[in-house]
Design an enzyme around this catalytic site. Structure first.
Site, PDB file in Angstrom:
ATOM      1  N   ARG A   1       0.807  -1.219   0.000  1.00  0.00           N
ATOM      2  CA  ARG A   1       0.000   0.000   0.000  1.00  0.00           C
ATOM      3  C   ARG A   1       0.841   1.270   0.000  1.00  0.00           C
ATOM      4  O   ARG A   1       0.628   2.163  -0.801  1.00  0.00           O
ATOM      5  CB  ARG A   1      -0.919   0.035   1.229  1.00  0.00           C
ATOM      6  CG  ARG A   1      -2.337  -0.313   0.943  1.00  0.00           C
ATOM      7  CD  ARG A   1      -2.951  -0.891   2.172  1.00  0.00           C
ATOM      8  NE  ARG A   1      -2.229  -2.112   2.520  1.00  0.00           N
ATOM      9  CZ  ARG A   1      -2.542  -3.294   2.002  1.00  0.00           C
ATOM     10  NH1 ARG A   1      -3.532  -3.420   1.186  1.00  0.00           N
ATOM     11  NH2 ARG A   1      -1.847  -4.365   2.320  1.00  0.00           N
ATOM     12  N   THR A   2       1.794   1.338   0.903  1.00  0.00           N
ATOM     13  CA  THR A   2       2.550   2.587   1.032  1.00  0.00           C
ATOM     14  C   THR A   2       3.324   2.872  -0.256  1.00  0.00           C
ATOM     15  O   THR A   2       3.262   3.970  -0.810  1.00  0.00           O
ATOM     16  CB  THR A   2       3.504   2.525   2.238  1.00  0.00           C
ATOM     17  OG1 THR A   2       2.738   2.217   3.399  1.00  0.00           O
ATOM     18  CG2 THR A   2       4.224   3.831   2.448  1.00  0.00           C
TER      19      THR A   2
ATOM     20  N   LYS B   1      25.445  -5.112  -1.498  1.00  0.00           N
ATOM     21  CA  LYS B   1      26.913  -5.135  -1.608  1.00  0.00           C
ATOM     22  C   LYS B   1      27.571  -4.500  -0.393  1.00  0.00           C
ATOM     23  O   LYS B   1      28.779  -4.361  -0.342  1.00  0.00           O
ATOM     24  CB  LYS B   1      27.340  -4.383  -2.871  1.00  0.00           C
ATOM     25  CG  LYS B   1      26.825  -5.020  -4.149  1.00  0.00           C
ATOM     26  CD  LYS B   1      27.108  -4.103  -5.334  1.00  0.00           C
ATOM     27  CE  LYS B   1      26.390  -4.626  -6.578  1.00  0.00           C
ATOM     28  NZ  LYS B   1      26.323  -3.610  -7.621  1.00  0.00           N
TER      29      LYS B   1
ATOM     30  N   ARG C   1      11.271   3.316   3.276  1.00  0.00           N
ATOM     31  CA  ARG C   1      10.842   2.387   4.331  1.00  0.00           C
ATOM     32  C   ARG C   1      12.064   1.562   4.720  1.00  0.00           C
ATOM     33  O   ARG C   1      12.831   1.120   3.846  1.00  0.00           O
ATOM     34  CB  ARG C   1       9.744   1.454   3.841  1.00  0.00           C
ATOM     35  CG  ARG C   1       9.482   0.336   4.852  1.00  0.00           C
ATOM     36  CD  ARG C   1       8.218  -0.394   4.607  1.00  0.00           C
ATOM     37  NE  ARG C   1       7.068   0.452   4.866  1.00  0.00           N
ATOM     38  CZ  ARG C   1       5.816   0.003   4.875  1.00  0.00           C
ATOM     39  NH1 ARG C   1       5.562  -1.258   4.637  1.00  0.00           N
ATOM     40  NH2 ARG C   1       4.814   0.831   5.118  1.00  0.00           N
TER      41      ARG C   1
ATOM     42  N   HIS D   1       5.215   5.950  11.359  1.00  0.00           N
ATOM     43  CA  HIS D   1       4.709   5.857   9.986  1.00  0.00           C
ATOM     44  C   HIS D   1       3.836   7.087   9.749  1.00  0.00           C
ATOM     45  O   HIS D   1       2.611   6.998   9.671  1.00  0.00           O
ATOM     46  CB  HIS D   1       3.899   4.565   9.833  1.00  0.00           C
ATOM     47  CG  HIS D   1       3.630   4.172   8.409  1.00  0.00           C
ATOM     48  ND1 HIS D   1       3.860   5.000   7.340  1.00  0.00           N
ATOM     49  CD2 HIS D   1       3.127   3.023   7.889  1.00  0.00           C
ATOM     50  CE1 HIS D   1       3.521   4.371   6.222  1.00  0.00           C
ATOM     51  NE2 HIS D   1       3.067   3.180   6.522  1.00  0.00           N
TER      52      HIS D   1
END
Lengths: 311, 142
Positions: A55-56, A84, A105, A133
């Site tokens: 969703r985000t 890496k 995120r 959030h």
């Protein structure tokens, strides 16, 4: 670091006035999205998703595309230079030149704040571990404003995983700054809100918090019932998760004692904490909530990119 | 009685609570320096009963934030020409950078070398610091 750039990594990065500005613009965009379709032409939003998100990430991408902008980024840290061994600071210093704003995120708490210290473009926290959030909170607030007409003077019941639920932490931190808000917090004792957060809310905002273990004990009083998922991915112990996962299951039957104008909200995804039989109840607003996520993110991007006045 | 002479130039950290001297000595990494340092422990004190003292010759550049965190009641005397030219009292620092780790294992400062732990003291009667990154409270202990 460019200290004049506006970021949204913590709910408190925006004043109540600024939050209202984002929400009001989001509601305007919702009414007439076509007027905003070219607002971000020539701009690029970087999406740095070190943790899975549906969703985000997609709502941010949708928001930028609907504003006429473009997106680039990654949705899996394994496909980026992080694999890496690149540090977050180095990734940010590079992508900073490729994009006009960054959404991030990350599983580690505080990572977006660290990113903002190295970025010269706005950084938006799309969720950091079990911490915050803030754009989900903007989504929650625009939904409340749309259906209730106001954000203050509400009794808000929040139920489920209050310990690891970052959406809950941001919502509490933000709503505490609005007028006359009372919180009913319902959770198993193991998943109560972090003590440091509760102390902070009581100390900084003198907000009313009452804690319960049974949803039935406060559902009649609530204006909003905000259900949350028990977050499997934050548990270190599978057994503990299995024991707590079915703590609260909202059914249509349980809503019989609730106010007719109650709003049932959920940041989604849900697992089983809201039974499908609730979906048809007019009080169920969680899919509207998900839809508003795009409009409020369109507003946020426009404001952070300083193009909101060009519509 | 054991006698230790004064220093010509440097710092005397006095009124250190008994037992904290060795901790300050270790935290300031005084065993690794190349100028003369004296650590005195269990020295008679009218005020404290017993106290510890550290005398550092030829250097006045030490971390006062760290000292305030370990023993805010200690005093610092700056010495020049064998005389005290200034006395500094310490206080528990409001902001702390890099002196200890955040207790939250999910905090970005626990995994990222660029993320130096930064804290702001919480006014709650204890020596607790809120992490500037993850907001978790960490109680400072030696």
């Amino acid at each position: 670091m460019n200290s004049t750039v506006k970021h949204l990594v913590d709910p408190n990065d925006f004043t109540v006035e600024e939050i209202n500005q984002v929400i009001d613009l989001g509601l305007k965009i919702h009414k007439n999205p076509a007027s905003y379709a070219r607002l971000c032409e020539g701009k690029i939003l970087g999406t740095l998703f070190y943790e899975p998100s549906t969703r985000t990430r997609l709502s941010f991408e949708s928001a930028m595309l609907r504003l006429g902008g473009k997106v680039l980024g990654f949705s899996d840290a394994n496909t980026s230079a992080v694999k890496k061994g690149e540090s977050l600071a180095d990734t940010i210093r590079v992508l900073d030149d490729y994009c006009d704003a960054l959404v991030m995120r990350h599983p580690m708490e505080g990572a977006p704040k660290l990113a903002s210290e190295y970025a010269t473009v706005p950084v938006i926290n799309g969720g950091d571990g079990g911490h915050q959030h803030p754009t989900q909170t903007l989504t929650d607030l625009i939904t409340i404003k749309h259906f209730k007409g106001h954000i203050g003077s509400l009794k808000i019941a929040i139920c489920g995983d209050l310990l690891f639920g970052r959406t809950v932490h941001s919502l509490l931190k933000t709503l505490s700054r609005f007028e006359n808000i009372s919180f009913y917090l319902i959770s198993p004792p193991e998943l109560k809100i972090p003590k440091h957060l509760k102390d902070y809310l009581l100390d900084a905002y003198k907000v009313s918090i009452t804690e319960f273990t049974d949803l039935e004990d406060c559902i009649e009083e609530a204006d909003i019932l905000y259900m949350t998922r028990i977050q499997k991915e934050r548990f270190l112990n599978e057994e503990e998760y299995m024991r707590l996962k079915d703590s609260y299951i909202l059914t249509r039957d349980k809503l019989s004692d609730a106010k007719p104008e109650l709003m049932v909200m959920h940041p989604l995804p849900r697992v089983n904490e809201i039974h499908y039989d609730v979906d048809g109840d007019p009080r169920a607003k969680y899919f509207d909530q998900a839809a508003f996520g795009v409009y409020v993110r369109m507003a946020l991007i426009s404001i952070l990119l300083e193009v909101a006045d060009h519509a | 009685m054991l006698k230790v002479t004064g220093i010509q130039k440097g710092i005397v950290i006095d009124h250190i609570a008994k037992g904290n001297g060795i901790k300050i000595f270790e935290k300031l990494r005084l065993s690794q320096v190349d100028y003369p340092v004296v650590l005195l422990i269990n020295v008679s004190s009218q005020k404290l009963g017993q106290k510890d003292i550290i005398k550092i010759q030829d250097n006045v550049d030490i971390d006062f934030t760290m000292l305030g965190l370990i023993d805010p009641k200690a005093t610092v005397n700056i010495i020049e020409d064998e005389k005290i030219v200034s006395k500094q009292s310490l206080e528990i620092p409001r902001e702390v950078t890099g002196l200890f780790q955040c207790k939250n294992p999910r905090c970005v400062t626990s995994v990222d070398d660029y993320a130096v732990p930064k804290f702001t003291r919480v006014e709650n009667g204890k020596i607790q610091y809120r992490c500037n990154y993850c907001e978790e409270l960490t109680e400072y202990k030696l």
